[in-house]
Design an enzyme around this catalytic site. Structure first.
Site, PDB file in Angstrom:
ATOM      1  N   VAL A 160       0.839  -1.202   0.000  1.00 54.81           N
ATOM      2  CA  VAL A 160       0.000   0.000   0.000  1.00 54.81           C
ATOM      3  C   VAL A 160       0.872   1.249   0.000  1.00 54.81           C
ATOM      4  O   VAL A 160       0.601   2.220  -0.720  1.00 54.81           O
ATOM      5  CB  VAL A 160      -0.958  -0.005   1.211  1.00 54.81           C
ATOM      6  CG1 VAL A 160      -1.761   1.288   1.259  1.00 54.81           C
ATOM      7  CG2 VAL A 160      -1.903  -1.207   1.130  1.00 54.81           C
ATOM      8  N   TYR A 161       1.936   1.240   0.811  1.00 58.10           N
ATOM      9  CA  TYR A 161       2.859   2.374   0.825  1.00 58.10           C
ATOM     10  C   TYR A 161       3.456   2.571  -0.566  1.00 58.10           C
ATOM     11  O   TYR A 161       3.512   3.699  -1.075  1.00 58.10           O
ATOM     12  CB  TYR A 161       3.962   2.135   1.855  1.00 58.10           C
ATOM     13  CG  TYR A 161       4.980   3.254   1.925  1.00 58.10           C
ATOM     14  CD1 TYR A 161       4.703   4.415   2.644  1.00 58.10           C
ATOM     15  CD2 TYR A 161       6.212   3.160   1.279  1.00 58.10           C
ATOM     16  CE1 TYR A 161       5.629   5.445   2.709  1.00 58.10           C
ATOM     17  CE2 TYR A 161       7.143   4.182   1.338  1.00 58.10           C
ATOM     18  CZ  TYR A 161       6.843   5.323   2.055  1.00 58.10           C
ATOM     19  OH  TYR A 161       7.763   6.344   2.121  1.00 58.10           O
ATOM     20  N   ALA A 162       3.899   1.474  -1.194  1.00 55.94           N
ATOM     21  CA  ALA A 162       4.460   1.575  -2.538  1.00 55.94           C
ATOM     22  C   ALA A 162       3.430   2.142  -3.514  1.00 55.94           C
ATOM     23  O   ALA A 162       3.744   3.015  -4.333  1.00 55.94           O
ATOM     24  CB  ALA A 162       4.947   0.202  -3.012  1.00 55.94           C
ATOM     25  N   SER A 164       0.983   4.117  -2.850  1.00 52.99           N
ATOM     26  CA  SER A 164       0.777   5.543  -2.579  1.00 52.99           C
ATOM     27  C   SER A 164       1.902   6.386  -3.147  1.00 52.99           C
ATOM     28  O   SER A 164       1.682   7.509  -3.626  1.00 52.99           O
ATOM     29  CB  SER A 164       0.649   5.780  -1.065  1.00 52.99           C
ATOM     30  OG  SER A 164       1.893   5.628  -0.391  1.00 52.99           O
TER      31      SER A 164
END
Length: 284
Positions: A160-162, A164
């Site tokens: 999810v961080y990637a 974003s």
């Protein structure tokens, strides 16, 4: 832009970490006004007091939850009324959650929060100040967006961080092109994609092949210098640039073998993040 002296600067996630360091750079160069946004009220007040004591710049601080688009609009209107237009915008606020596999996600609200802060907030914040920058033809404007090397290559345990940061990078570089295409080159967008930085946000994450955890002040120095130059994309360190190039050239299975072998795909295995401040929306 050789200096920000006399300019009006806004930094998000400004209470600590990279954001605080960016604000310190602005004061050191005698910016006219330095505007600090953060959700951590106590830390924000402490940072504002520290910067005010240095003298030379007017310091303004606002408690803002940048995951809330209405809060962004309200704070943006307040800044325009009290400070005026912004010359340099530093979109720094960001969060990271968990180190498990995507299907193990326990709190699904973390997905929304991560995307809201890391992807959507820079867009909504830019809309508060970019139109005036574009219209003010005689004044150089800068927007510095702190993305991540996670936006350049895929990485397990941070999907999810990637996602974003891929979104943030795609948006930022596209707006850069729009400014050039529309003849508004007095405003420059700079996107910075660093690997892990020693701010505490990525505690437990591991460096990999020739890629140690980056020093906060070195990242800030490079980002600040390149922002003033109007550089388009800053990827730190050199090994991350190499990994990006290799990823674009190699067949997928060979790429995966390479990135797994050098340690990229296991860099988040022992990630913990800020244990004492894990729920805060703030600076990198």
């Amino acid at each position: 832009m050789k200096t920000v002296a006399g300019k009006k600067i806004l930094v998000t996630g400004a209470a600590m970490g990279l954001g605080k360091s960016f604000a310190q750079r602005a004061v050191a160069e005698q910016a006219a006004d330095v505007v600090l946004w953060d959700v951590n009220e106590r830390a924000l007040e402490e940072t504002a007091a520290e910067l005010a004591a240095l003298g030379g710049s007017r310091i303004h601080h606002y408690v803002v939850d940048v995951s809330d688009r209405d809060a962004i609009a309200e704070a943006g209107a307040a800044v325009r009324a009290e400070v005026g237009g912004i010359d340099v915008l530093v979109n720094n606020a960001g969060i990271v959650r968990g180190n498990g596999y995507f299907w193990e996600t326990g709190n699904r609200a973390d997905i929304d929060k991560t995307m809201a802060i890391n992807s959507l907030a820079p867009m909504y914040i830019a809309l508060e100040f970019l139109p005036a920058m574009v219209a003010n033809k005689g004044v150089e404007g800068r927007v510095l967006n702190i993305a991540s090397s996670a936006g350049l290559v895929a990485n397990p345990r941070m999907s999810v961080y990637a996602a974003s940061k891929w979104a943030a990078l795609g948006w930022s570089d596209s707006v850069r092109l729009e400014l050039e295409q529309s003849g508004n080159e007095h405003v420059k967008f700079t996107t910075v994609c660093p690997t892990y930085i020693n701010t505490g946000m990525f505690d437990g994450a591991k460096g990999f092949w020739f890629t140690p955890i980056l020093d906060q002040e070195e990242v800030v120095d490079t980002s600040w210098t390149e922002m003033k130059k109007g550089s388009a994309l800053v990827v730190l360190p050199w090994t991350s640039r190499l990994n990006r190039a290799i990823s674009g050239l190699l067949p997928l299975k060979v790429r995966d073998f390479y990135l797994n072998t050098v340690g990229v795909y296991h860099s988040m295995d022992e990630f913990t993040g800020r244990k004492s401040d894990s729920s805060r929306i703030g600076a990198k």
